[in-house]
Design an enzyme around this catalytic site. Structure first.
Site, mmCIF file in Angstrom:
data_model
loop_
_atom_site.group_PDB
_atom_site.id
_atom_site.type_symbol
_atom_site.label_atom_id
_atom_site.label_comp_id
_atom_site.label_asym_id
_atom_site.label_seq_id
_atom_site.Cartn_x
_atom_site.Cartn_y
_atom_site.Cartn_z
ATOM 1 N N LYS A 107 0.581 -0.994 -0.097
ATOM 2 C CA LYS A 107 0.284 -0.269 0.011
ATOM 3 C C LYS A 107 0.491 0.984 0.087
ATOM 4 O O LYS A 107 1.672 1.652 1.237
ATOM 5 C CB LYS A 107 -0.879 -0.053 1.246
ATOM 6 C CG LYS A 107 -2.379 0.772 0.728
ATOM 7 C CD LYS A 107 -2.354 1.918 2.711
ATOM 8 C CE LYS A 107 -1.578 3.135 2.300
ATOM 9 N NZ LYS A 107 -1.566 4.397 1.950
ATOM 10 N N GLU A 132 -1.002 7.539 0.116
ATOM 11 C CA GLU A 132 -2.059 8.280 -1.207
ATOM 12 C C GLU A 132 -1.275 9.674 -1.514
ATOM 13 O O GLU A 132 -2.119 9.779 -2.574
ATOM 14 C CB GLU A 132 -3.399 8.391 -0.340
ATOM 15 C CG GLU A 132 -3.344 9.442 0.770
ATOM 16 C CD GLU A 132 -2.896 9.036 2.090
ATOM 17 O OE1 GLU A 132 -3.270 9.987 3.203
ATOM 18 O OE2 GLU A 132 -2.626 8.066 2.806
ATOM 19 N N GLY A 168 6.892 4.983 8.526
ATOM 20 C CA GLY A 168 6.608 6.072 8.564
ATOM 21 C C GLY A 168 6.515 6.986 9.514
ATOM 22 O O GLY A 168 7.910 6.579 10.682
ATOM 23 N N GLY A 170 3.340 5.184 13.536
ATOM 24 C CA GLY A 170 3.942 3.048 13.300
ATOM 25 C C GLY A 170 3.542 2.280 14.935
ATOM 26 O O GLY A 170 3.363 1.075 15.570
ATOM 27 N N GLU A 201 10.581 1.776 10.482
ATOM 28 C CA GLU A 201 11.344 1.945 10.192
ATOM 29 C C GLU A 201 10.347 3.864 10.410
ATOM 30 O O GLU A 201 10.113 4.055 9.773
ATOM 31 C CB GLU A 201 11.622 2.118 8.271
ATOM 32 C CG GLU A 201 13.567 3.055 8.330
ATOM 33 C CD GLU A 201 12.835 4.573 8.334
ATOM 34 O OE1 GLU A 201 12.980 5.496 9.407
ATOM 35 O OE2 GLU A 201 12.999 4.732 6.416
ATOM 36 N N CYS A 222 13.914 11.281 7.552
ATOM 37 C CA CYS A 222 13.833 10.897 8.377
ATOM 38 C C CYS A 222 15.009 11.043 9.113
ATOM 39 O O CYS A 222 15.100 11.242 10.102
ATOM 40 C CB CYS A 222 13.060 9.401 8.213
ATOM 41 S SG CYS A 222 14.085 8.045 7.313
ATOM 42 N N GLU A 280 10.192 16.140 15.669
ATOM 43 C CA GLU A 280 10.656 16.012 13.993
ATOM 44 C C GLU A 280 9.939 17.095 13.034
ATOM 45 O O GLU A 280 8.631 17.322 13.227
ATOM 46 C CB GLU A 280 10.049 14.394 13.237
ATOM 47 C CG GLU A 280 11.268 13.124 13.042
ATOM 48 C CD GLU A 280 10.921 12.159 11.843
ATOM 49 O OE1 GLU A 280 11.424 11.877 11.282
ATOM 50 O OE2 GLU A 280 9.571 11.714 12.477
#
Length: 507
Positions: free
Chosen positions: A192, A195, A245, A250, A267, A301, A401
């Protein structure tokens, strides 16, 4: 004065026809059962770029069933390493042939520069070739030291059906850090993509079919995390979920997967420090820092989003980074000269603004940037290269982040203080140290809690070396020979080779 280097819109015209993406299920391209679709507009140009089938429960369940059938039939799982390697190498060759097409649609959906996209597609092909080499080297162990009567075997077998949920920032590269390793191991897959950037994964599906991958071995479902990702994370016929992501998502995947105790490989995020000692090559460090924070518009990341610099050289280094940041070409991602493109979405732009605004309110100083860039000829969203000094460890901009072209500058006086600051984060993805003293570099490499440590460089990458994080940066590893281990299970076989076994019950 915030005088930046801007690349105006080029003469490159966009096609009037949007890319049409459909699901790949059991070797066939399908629209959604309810006919639902979703659109993606370019974050840099504002034009409609792609229209994709919007997957729901029906498509997700069909893809899982196809992958389950393909795995349980055994044709792929028990195929030879040579056969798998041949197919993976064929895919790599096709990627090379389609590099320009893949790169262009990735630029238009993600906003990243075309030169960077081409390099990423080239790197992805190399990963497929590396995984092909691993397909021929998988082997278990034998134990002939168990006595005269016994022989022990440890088999390495494919884990089964692997679900892969990939992000928008490096859509083609990251699916290539997962899928070829799963296929090399003998797994089947359901992928997947985000989007926001679905189309290059669809193109990869076309190449897999052209390369001769058997029907159902790789399936692609387009759509949103709910319901597609949720079903993939909870369905009992999925043996493993590999996700790249945000740390927040996660954690939700781990919780969702707990019901079936499926394996999870993650990850996730990073708040990656670079520690600069006063004996470092400051010109080299400044260039690497500028690259590390502005690469991919900071939507990475591995972004080197915080530096921890010795007080004696902090001002000099900051000035160098500011001067270099003004020279970095921001603008039209279809222009070969551009090094930094657009921000992925309006929501993400607002998030970046928020971090910088809050840091200012807490007493930090924005010494460069801090606002939106207007690029002539483009109807997109661009954020200025930004450097924030006077940052203290408790500020959100130093701990979370930002995922934008924003650098936080912290300072230290002693080595122990630098180590403490570097490790003072929930994340542990990557880190760096700059010094001419090899002992300093090795000490830091051993004491920093991170999955990757760079010394006197930043963000070099090789297919042979594993990638992943500790703490809240994830679970497991991708790339390297360790990358294929994620998709393998161990099975012990104990064989009695003697003709008789001593009876337990006296007869």
């Amino acid at each position: 004065m915030n005088d930046f280097t801007l690349i105006s819109a080029s003469d490159s015209s966009l096609s009037d026809h949007a890319f049409i993406g459909r699901h790949l299920i059991a070797g066939a391209w399908r629209d959604s059962a309810d006919g639902a679709t979703f659109d993606r507009s370019s974050p840099s140009h504002g034009a409609l770029i792609s229209r994709s089938a919007k997957g729901g429960e029906a498509e997700t369940l069909a893809a899982i069933a196809a992958a389950r059938r393909a795995f349980d039939a055994g044709d792929w799982a028990f195929s030879s390493g040579k056969a798998r390697a041949t197919l993976l190498n064929r895919v790599a060759d096709l990627i090379d042939l389609e590099r320009e097409r893949i790169a262009r649609i990735e630029v238009l959906e993600s906003g990243k520069p075309i030169a960077q996209a081409r390099a990423e597609i080239e790197g992805a092909a190399d990963i497929w070739r590396y995984a092909a080499a691993l397909a021929r080297t998988i082997h278990g162990d034998s134990h002939n030291s168990l006595g005269a009567d016994m022989l022990g075997l440890v088999l390495k077998e494919p884990i089964g059906v692997a679900a892969m949920i990939t992000p928008w920032n490096f859509p083609f590269l990251i699916v290539s850090q997962k899928l070829p390793f799963a296929l090399a191991a003998g797994c089947t897959a359901v992928v997947k993509p985000s989007e926001l950037t679905p189309s290059t994964t669809v193109i990869l599906g076309e190449l897999l079919i052209e390369a001769g991958l058997p029907d159902g071995v790789c399936n692609i479902v387009l759509g949103y995390g709910d319901p597609v990702g949720t079903i993939l994370s909870t369905h009992p016929d999925v043996d493993m979920v590999s996700f790249t992501g945000s740390t927040g998502v996660g954690k939700r995947i781990v919780a969702a997967a707990a019901g079936t105790l499926k394996k999870v490989s993650l990850e996730l995020g990073g708040k990656n420090p670079q520690v600069i000692f006063p004996d470092a090559d400051l010109d080299a460090a400044a260039d690497a820092i500028t690259f590390g924070v502005h690469f991919n518009a900071g939507e990475c990341c591995n972004s080197g989003s915080r530096i921890i610099v010795h007080e004696d050289v902090a001002q000099v280094l900051t000035d160098k980074v500011v001067a270099l940041s003004r020279k970095v070409p921001f603008g039209d991602p279809l222009d070969d000269r551009t090094q930094v493109g657009a921000i992925i979405s309006d929501q993400h732009m607002a998030k970046i603004y928020g971090y910088v605004r809050d840091a200012q309110a807490a007493g930090a100083q924005v010494v460069l940037g801090g606002g939106e860039l207007t690029v002539p000829g483009l109807d997109g969203r661009f954020y200025q290269p930004t450097v924030v000094a006077g940052v203290t460890p408790e500020m959100a901009i130093a701990r979370e982040e930002v995922f934008g072209p924003v650098l936080s500058v912290l300072t230290f006086r002693t080595e122990e203080q630098a180590i403490a600051l570097a490790n003072d984060a929930a994340y542990g993805l990557s880190a760096g140290v700059w010094s001419r003293d090899v002992h300093t570099c090795l000490t830091f490499a051993r004491r920093l809690r991170a999955g990757t440590v760079w010394t006197n460089t930043w963000m070099d990458g090789f297919s042979e070396l594993p990638f992943g994080g500790v703490k809240e940066s994830g679970l497991g590893r991708e790339l390297g020979r360790y990358g294929i281990e994620e998709y393998l299970e161990l099975k012990t076989v104990q064989m009695r080779v003697a003709r008789g076994r001593a009876n337990w019950v006296a007869g």
